[in-house]
Design a protein around this motif. Structure first.
Motif, mmCIF file in Angstrom:
data_model
loop_
_atom_site.group_PDB
_atom_site.id
_atom_site.type_symbol
_atom_site.label_atom_id
_atom_site.label_comp_id
_atom_site.label_asym_id
_atom_site.label_seq_id
_atom_site.Cartn_x
_atom_site.Cartn_y
_atom_site.Cartn_z
ATOM 1 N N LEU A 291 -7.334 5.747 11.568
ATOM 2 C CA LEU A 291 -8.305 6.308 10.627
ATOM 3 C C LEU A 291 -8.638 5.311 9.526
ATOM 4 O O LEU A 291 -9.800 5.118 9.173
ATOM 5 C CB LEU A 291 -7.746 7.585 9.990
ATOM 6 N N PHE A 292 -7.606 4.691 8.967
ATOM 7 C CA PHE A 292 -7.803 3.718 7.894
ATOM 8 C C PHE A 292 -6.524 2.917 7.707
ATOM 9 O O PHE A 292 -5.476 3.248 8.261
ATOM 10 C CB PHE A 292 -8.208 4.392 6.577
ATOM 11 N N TYR A 293 -6.631 1.844 6.918
ATOM 12 C CA TYR A 293 -5.485 1.030 6.550
ATOM 13 C C TYR A 293 -5.199 1.205 5.062
ATOM 14 O O TYR A 293 -6.090 1.531 4.265
ATOM 15 C CB TYR A 293 -5.748 -0.463 6.787
ATOM 16 N N CYS A 294 -3.949 0.971 4.698
ATOM 17 C CA CYS A 294 -3.542 0.934 3.300
ATOM 18 C C CYS A 294 -3.048 -0.469 2.989
ATOM 19 O O CYS A 294 -2.125 -0.960 3.639
ATOM 20 C CB CYS A 294 -2.437 1.946 3.016
ATOM 21 N N GLN A 295 -3.683 -1.120 2.037
ATOM 22 C CA GLN A 295 -3.257 -2.448 1.599
ATOM 23 C C GLN A 295 -2.595 -2.312 0.234
ATOM 24 O O GLN A 295 -3.074 -1.572 -0.627
ATOM 25 C CB GLN A 295 -4.446 -3.401 1.494
ATOM 26 N N PHE A 296 -1.490 -3.046 0.020
ATOM 27 C CA PHE A 296 -0.753 -2.936 -1.227
ATOM 28 C C PHE A 296 -0.833 -4.243 -2.016
ATOM 29 O O PHE A 296 -0.607 -5.311 -1.475
ATOM 30 C CB PHE A 296 0.706 -2.578 -0.956
ATOM 31 N N GLU A 297 -1.159 -4.120 -3.293
ATOM 32 C CA GLU A 297 -1.238 -5.268 -4.195
ATOM 33 C C GLU A 297 -0.041 -5.227 -5.138
ATOM 34 O O GLU A 297 0.177 -4.228 -5.834
ATOM 35 C CB GLU A 297 -2.528 -5.222 -5.004
ATOM 36 N N LEU A 298 0.717 -6.319 -5.178
ATOM 37 C CA LEU A 298 1.890 -6.417 -6.036
ATOM 38 C C LEU A 298 1.627 -7.380 -7.184
ATOM 39 O O LEU A 298 0.573 -8.017 -7.248
ATOM 40 C CB LEU A 298 3.091 -6.886 -5.216
ATOM 41 N N ASP A 299 2.598 -7.499 -8.100
ATOM 42 C CA ASP A 299 2.425 -8.391 -9.240
ATOM 43 C C ASP A 299 2.376 -9.856 -8.824
ATOM 44 O O ASP A 299 1.819 -10.688 -9.511
ATOM 45 C CB ASP A 299 3.544 -8.173 -10.262
ATOM 46 N N ASN A 300 2.979 -10.162 -7.680
ATOM 47 C CA ASN A 300 2.988 -11.526 -7.157
ATOM 48 C C ASN A 300 2.526 -11.463 -5.705
ATOM 49 O O ASN A 300 3.153 -10.795 -4.883
ATOM 50 C CB ASN A 300 4.402 -12.109 -7.240
ATOM 51 N N PRO A 301 1.426 -12.140 -5.354
ATOM 52 C CA PRO A 301 0.895 -12.052 -3.985
ATOM 53 C C PRO A 301 1.829 -12.570 -2.908
ATOM 54 O O PRO A 301 1.632 -12.287 -1.730
ATOM 55 C CB PRO A 301 -0.393 -12.897 -4.051
ATOM 56 N N GLU A 302 2.872 -13.331 -3.291
ATOM 57 C CA GLU A 302 3.801 -13.859 -2.308
ATOM 58 C C GLU A 302 4.969 -12.915 -2.034
ATOM 59 O O GLU A 302 5.730 -13.129 -1.097
ATOM 60 C CB GLU A 302 4.346 -15.213 -2.785
ATOM 61 N N ARG A 303 5.096 -11.865 -2.818
ATOM 62 C CA ARG A 303 6.204 -10.926 -2.626
ATOM 63 C C ARG A 303 5.985 -10.085 -1.367
ATOM 64 O O ARG A 303 4.857 -9.753 -1.003
ATOM 65 C CB ARG A 303 6.343 -9.994 -3.827
ATOM 66 N N GLN A 304 7.086 -9.729 -0.739
ATOM 67 C CA GLN A 304 7.045 -8.827 0.400
ATOM 68 C C GLN A 304 7.334 -7.413 -0.091
ATOM 69 O O GLN A 304 7.816 -7.209 -1.201
ATOM 70 C CB GLN A 304 8.098 -9.249 1.433
ATOM 71 N N PHE A 305 7.023 -6.448 0.754
ATOM 72 C CA PHE A 305 7.298 -5.068 0.375
ATOM 73 C C PHE A 305 7.921 -4.317 1.544
ATOM 74 O O PHE A 305 7.712 -4.653 2.707
ATOM 75 C CB PHE A 305 6.038 -4.347 -0.113
ATOM 76 N N GLN A 306 8.701 -3.323 1.207
ATOM 77 C CA GLN A 306 9.358 -2.462 2.193
ATOM 78 C C GLN A 306 8.819 -1.052 2.006
ATOM 79 O O GLN A 306 8.765 -0.532 0.892
ATOM 80 C CB GLN A 306 10.870 -2.471 1.978
ATOM 81 N N VAL A 307 8.408 -0.433 3.114
ATOM 82 C CA VAL A 307 7.868 0.927 3.063
ATOM 83 C C VAL A 307 8.797 1.857 3.825
ATOM 84 O O VAL A 307 9.174 1.573 4.963
ATOM 85 C CB VAL A 307 6.445 0.999 3.660
ATOM 86 N N PHE A 308 9.173 2.960 3.203
ATOM 87 C CA PHE A 308 10.044 3.929 3.851
ATOM 88 C C PHE A 308 9.663 5.333 3.401
ATOM 89 O O PHE A 308 8.920 5.500 2.422
ATOM 90 C CB PHE A 308 11.517 3.652 3.525
ATOM 91 N N GLU A 309 10.151 6.332 4.120
ATOM 92 C CA GLU A 309 9.871 7.711 3.748
ATOM 93 C C GLU A 309 10.668 8.078 2.506
ATOM 94 O O GLU A 309 11.860 7.803 2.418
ATOM 95 C CB GLU A 309 10.200 8.669 4.889
ATOM 96 N N ALA A 310 9.992 8.687 1.539
ATOM 97 C CA ALA A 310 10.625 9.041 0.271
ATOM 98 C C ALA A 310 11.037 10.513 0.254
ATOM 99 O O ALA A 310 10.424 11.362 0.924
ATOM 100 C CB ALA A 310 9.667 8.759 -0.888
#
Length: 258
Positions: free
Chosen positions: A194-213
């Protein structure tokens, strides 16, 4: 349109470490119907050649920044006007529709004609229960699924995108569609992107972890303060500062696997 928001809360070390992002359902009712958000990964591609695009660091780096949300059920809609001339949606699947008409009417709607961006382009909205949360400044951008090829009919319009901070403004996402060619129906298949979600962080080189909350009482109480604000204020972005002031320092708790 770009917005610049200054958050009063800052992470302990905003320039290092993996950023943690949680997703959860605003309502657990019938949640088994909905697909969990998933990392965007291209499959069945040539990875044997060193110069293959599928092994390019730039390509891999771009794709790693997106999460994908899939369509939960099949929909086949036609644009009509009722006997009073008002815009309406017709379910072309009729009795063959996997979703009961009463429930479909709760999830799908066409906005008031006076709210359309263009007089000849209706806006259709599909309510979804997906919400994202973080305990540090993170912006979510909702964008069309441009990496995925539509093997059936192309959409007769365009997806409404959006960008907002999930740390102070967690809200249910929706599929908002601007119907350019109303002579062609809207077809959605269960499982299609349906769509994508893009995440912007304080530093573009940082990685992110996504999990169920975990839907903790604190998280649910905070979300209640935000839900429905659009019905009372025209520019909800003006409320970000106030929301940050009343927000608990921690809302993100990873859900334990059962």
């Amino acid at each position: 349109m770009e917005f610049s928001i200054t958050h009063t809360r800052q992470p302990e070390d905003p320039k290092s470490g993996v950023a943690k992002i949680g997703w959860f359902f605003a309502d657990e009712t019938s949640s088994v119907v909905y697909f969990p958000p998933e990392r965007l990964r291209t499959v069945d591609m040539n990875r044997t050649h060193a110069k293959s695009a599928s092994r390019c660091p730039a390509v891999i780096g771009l794709e790693s920044r997106y999460m994908m949300v899939r369509c939960p059920f099949e929909v086949h809609l036609e644009f009509i006007r009722d006997d009073k001339g008002k815009p309406a949606l017709k379910n072309l699947m009729g009795s063959k529709s996997p979703v009961r008409s009463s429930k479909l009417n709760q999830l799908l709607s066409i906005t008031s004609e006076s709210e359309w961006r263009f007089a000849d382009r209706p806006t259709v909205q599909l309510k979804l229960p997906y919400m994202f949360i973080s305990d540090e400044p993170v912006y979510l951008s909702q964008v069309p699924p441009f990496f995925d090829y539509q093997d059936s009919e192309p959409f007769p319009g365009t997806l409404f995108g959006g960008r907002f901070p999930i740390d102070v403004w967690p809200r249910p996402l929706m599929w908002a569609f601007e119907w350019h060619n109303i002579k062609k129906p809207i077809r959605l298949k269960r499982g299609q992107p349906l769509f994508y979600c893009q995440f912007e962080l304080d530093n573009p080189e940082r990685q992110f972890q996504v999990f169920e909350a975990e839907r903790t009482p604190e998280l649910q109480e905070y979300c209640k303060m935000i839900t429905g604000a659009v019905n009372y204020v025209n520019q909800t972005f003006s409320l970000f500062k106030r929301a940050a002031e009343v927000r608990p320092s921690q809302l993100l708790v990873q859900k334990e696997k059962r």
